[in-house]
Design an enzyme around this catalytic site. Sequence first.
Site, PDB file in Angstrom:
ATOM      1  N   HIS A 120      -7.297  -3.921  10.431  1.00  0.00           N
ATOM      2  CA  HIS A 120      -7.031  -3.801   8.991  1.00  0.00           C
ATOM      3  C   HIS A 120      -5.744  -4.510   8.593  1.00  0.00           C
ATOM      4  CE1 HIS A 120      -4.823   0.385   9.363  1.00  0.00           C
ATOM      5  NE2 HIS A 120      -3.923  -0.569   9.250  1.00  0.00           N
TER       6      HIS A 120
ATOM      7  N   ASN B 193      -7.502  -1.662  14.355  1.00  0.00           N
ATOM      8  CA  ASN B 193      -8.906  -1.954  14.019  1.00  0.00           C
ATOM      9  C   ASN B 193      -9.034  -3.225  13.175  1.00  0.00           C
ATOM     10  OD1 ASN B 193      -7.929  -1.177  11.554  1.00  0.00           O
ATOM     11  ND2 ASN B 193      -9.298   0.584  11.278  1.00  0.00           N
TER      12      ASN B 193
ATOM     13  N   GLU C 235      -9.685  -1.379   5.281  1.00  0.00           N
ATOM     14  CA  GLU C 235     -10.321  -0.980   6.528  1.00  0.00           C
ATOM     15  C   GLU C 235     -11.567  -1.835   6.792  1.00  0.00           C
ATOM     16  OE1 GLU C 235      -8.636   0.845   8.359  1.00  0.00           O
ATOM     17  OE2 GLU C 235      -8.287   2.877   7.631  1.00  0.00           O
TER      18      GLU C 235
ATOM     19  N   ASP D 127       0.823  -1.210   0.000  1.00  0.00           N
ATOM     20  CA  ASP D 127       0.000   0.000   0.000  1.00  0.00           C
ATOM     21  C   ASP D 127       0.854   1.255   0.000  1.00  0.00           C
ATOM     22  OD1 ASP D 127       0.963  -0.342   2.570  1.00  0.00           O
ATOM     23  OD2 ASP D 127      -0.982  -0.476   3.524  1.00  0.00           O
TER      24      ASP D 127
HETATM   25  C1  GLP Z   1      -0.493   0.962   8.502  1.00  0.00           C
HETATM   26  C2  GLP Z   1      -0.204   0.091   7.289  1.00  0.00           C
HETATM   27  C3  GLP Z   1      -0.409  -1.363   7.579  1.00  0.00           C
HETATM   28  C4  GLP Z   1       0.232  -1.734   8.889  1.00  0.00           C
HETATM   29  C5  GLP Z   1      -0.411  -0.964  10.006  1.00  0.00           C
HETATM   30  C6  GLP Z   1       0.149  -1.306  11.365  1.00  0.00           C
HETATM   31  O1  GLP Z   1      -1.784   1.450   8.560  1.00  0.00           O
HETATM   32  N1  GLP Z   1      -0.958   0.441   6.152  1.00  0.00           N
HETATM   33  O2  GLP Z   1       0.124  -2.137   6.525  1.00  0.00           O
HETATM   34  O3  GLP Z   1       0.096  -3.113   9.125  1.00  0.00           O
HETATM   35  O4  GLP Z   1      -0.199   0.414   9.756  1.00  0.00           O
HETATM   36  O5  GLP Z   1       1.327  -0.595  11.599  1.00  0.00           O
HETATM   37  P1  GLP Z   1       2.336  -0.891  12.747  1.00  0.00           P
HETATM   38  O6  GLP Z   1       3.067  -2.108  12.353  1.00  0.00           O
HETATM   39  O7  GLP Z   1       3.227   0.317  12.796  1.00  0.00           O
HETATM   40  O8  GLP Z   1       1.548  -1.061  13.998  1.00  0.00           O
END
Ligand code: GLP
Length: 241
Positions: free
Chosen positions: A138, A136, A143, A67
């Site tokens: 995702h 959440n 989402e 993404d």
């Molecule tokens: C972002 C990314 C996700 C990731 C999530 C969690 O929103 N788009 O791919 O898994 O954050 O991030 P973190 O690993 O920093 O908790």
Amino acid sequence: MNIQVYENAAQIGKAAGALFAAKIIEKPACVLGMATGSSPLPTYAALVELYEQGVLDFSEVRSFNLDEYVSIDRSHEQSYYRFMFDNLFSKVNIKAENVQVPYPVSPDPNSDCAAYDAAIDAAGGIDLQILGIGNNGHIAFNEPSAVFPFGTHIVDLTQSTIEANKRFFASADDVPRKAITMGIGSIMKAREVMIIATGAAKAPAVKAMLQGDVDPQCPASILQLHPAVTVFLDTEAAALL
Ligand code: GLP
């Protein structure tokens, strides 16, 4: 699902790095699905270390990122493109032409989304996909919603994600409101998946992912239907299981 619980993120990095390393050794021209966020960082550090030790050769590896924020430039310090170069790509011998991070460039973003999925298919599909999970539930930027979106698409970020990601920006107002993300179908087509979650804030999402219903309100719950998933948790993220 293969669920592994470790004491801390550093141990997860070593274990998840070993899984990646095994794939690259088994198939030097493998196609890797890459993620951003804090969760994969120890894994990428482990891969850099193995590369520096001469264990890994990335010269034939190809990669596709999950993404990207839509409205910020690729040189922005929070762009996922830059994140990948800063934390992995510039530190190993992967070829710049072999890495792809989605980014809508044409007047019709939907055609860019379709082209991204077509490029993954043309590369032979993803051999191993790494994922983090949002508070959440995702995965990538899929989402919670009424349905599981299939292919790569443009998404409006939820307030919960904007809040979670504001720590990387000057304020919540500076967090982009839109992103491009692989869809749930794009992710589920990967032959093998690993997902990493650390910290107490992830515990409710981890419980919903592993022990709740398969429900698009927790996008990660779809992984219950994937035949080859390894889940890496620390004790805090596993606390509600
Ligand atoms: C972002 C990314 C996700 C990731 C999530 C969690 O929103 N788009 O791919 O898994 O954050 O991030 P973190 O690993 O920093 O908790």
